[in-house]
Design an enzyme around this catalytic site. Sequence first.
Site, mmCIF file in Angstrom:
data_model
loop_
_atom_site.group_PDB
_atom_site.id
_atom_site.type_symbol
_atom_site.label_atom_id
_atom_site.label_comp_id
_atom_site.label_asym_id
_atom_site.label_seq_id
_atom_site.Cartn_x
_atom_site.Cartn_y
_atom_site.Cartn_z
ATOM 1 N N GLU A 44 1.284 -1.028 -0.063
ATOM 2 C CA GLU A 44 0.333 0.116 0.147
ATOM 3 C C GLU A 44 1.002 1.142 -0.002
ATOM 4 O O GLU A 44 0.501 2.297 -0.697
ATOM 5 C CB GLU A 44 -0.774 0.118 0.890
ATOM 6 C CG GLU A 44 -2.286 1.558 1.323
ATOM 7 C CD GLU A 44 -1.894 2.445 2.121
ATOM 8 O OE1 GLU A 44 -1.400 3.878 1.620
ATOM 9 O OE2 GLU A 44 -0.629 1.947 2.785
ATOM 10 N N ASP A 48 0.336 3.791 -3.366
ATOM 11 C CA ASP A 48 0.179 4.868 -2.794
ATOM 12 C C ASP A 48 1.528 6.571 -3.471
ATOM 13 O O ASP A 48 1.148 7.042 -4.510
ATOM 14 C CB ASP A 48 0.281 5.295 -1.279
ATOM 15 C CG ASP A 48 -0.309 6.704 -1.226
ATOM 16 O OD1 ASP A 48 -1.242 7.281 -1.636
ATOM 17 O OD2 ASP A 48 0.461 7.561 -0.558
ATOM 18 N N ASP A 117 -7.018 1.311 0.697
ATOM 19 C CA ASP A 117 -5.640 0.361 1.072
ATOM 20 C C ASP A 117 -5.620 -0.038 0.075
ATOM 21 O O ASP A 117 -4.534 -0.836 -0.404
ATOM 22 C CB ASP A 117 -5.669 0.270 2.046
ATOM 23 C CG ASP A 117 -5.467 2.034 3.229
ATOM 24 O OD1 ASP A 117 -5.687 2.538 2.779
ATOM 25 O OD2 ASP A 117 -5.126 1.796 4.873
ATOM 26 N N GLU A 120 -4.413 0.412 -3.375
ATOM 27 C CA GLU A 120 -2.935 0.920 -3.473
ATOM 28 C C GLU A 120 -2.146 0.012 -3.261
ATOM 29 O O GLU A 120 -1.002 -0.469 -3.673
ATOM 30 C CB GLU A 120 -3.131 2.191 -2.620
ATOM 31 C CG GLU A 120 -3.673 3.288 -2.893
ATOM 32 C CD GLU A 120 -3.352 3.843 -1.753
ATOM 33 O OE1 GLU A 120 -3.854 5.226 -1.812
ATOM 34 O OE2 GLU A 120 -2.892 3.952 -1.143
#
Length: 223
Positions: A44, A48, A117, A120
């Site tokens: 994650e 991101d 999350d 990502e």
Amino acid sequence: MDGVDELLLRKFNLTLPPGLLRTAFVHKSFSFENGACQNNERLEFLGDAVLGLVVSHYLFETCPEYTEGQLSAARSYIVSGTSIAQIAKELNLGQFMLLGKGEKLAGGMDKTSLLADLLESLIGAVMVDQGFESARDFVLALVGEKLRQVGEFSVDDPKTKLQKLTRTQLVYEVVTEGPPHSRTFKASVIVNEKRFFGQGSSKKQAQVAAAMSALASLENKSS
């Protein structure tokens, strides 16, 4: 994870190693209950960063008329937790999430933060397995509709355009989060009895992101 395999192959022509794919769907509550099972937090973190870079570069290249503030607001709208979670919901990814018993009972598979999350993490998994170009293509496929919406906001400032469409005096509520050296601003605006949200590194960016969210909803209904 057979259902995820089929989904990724059908919609994105994408395959990932089973172990890596599974890790992308493991929430920390599941790994806590199952000993040494690796969770998706590292993926994650990477996803991101990839998401932010891909969207930033795309906006920079395709919106030459945008100021730095407009670019930041557009990016904030696209990569916000609400926007990314919405994409995850549309793909029905929540049903594949591996959650601890308590988190599952609390409705974790429908939580905005967990869904964001998760998506990502999936981006991070593509980056790890196939490199940046494949991860970029995956991101652009995921957020393509939101990028198109942003492109339609270039004639008017989003707040001005929303004001014209609604013909009402809109009130934006703004709250701040985080320490003084790293403030995050979150704004909301009510349109047609529904609240829309946005966030950014300044009050103005957050308000513009909220306006973009409202505009996207209004234009989807009219199309």
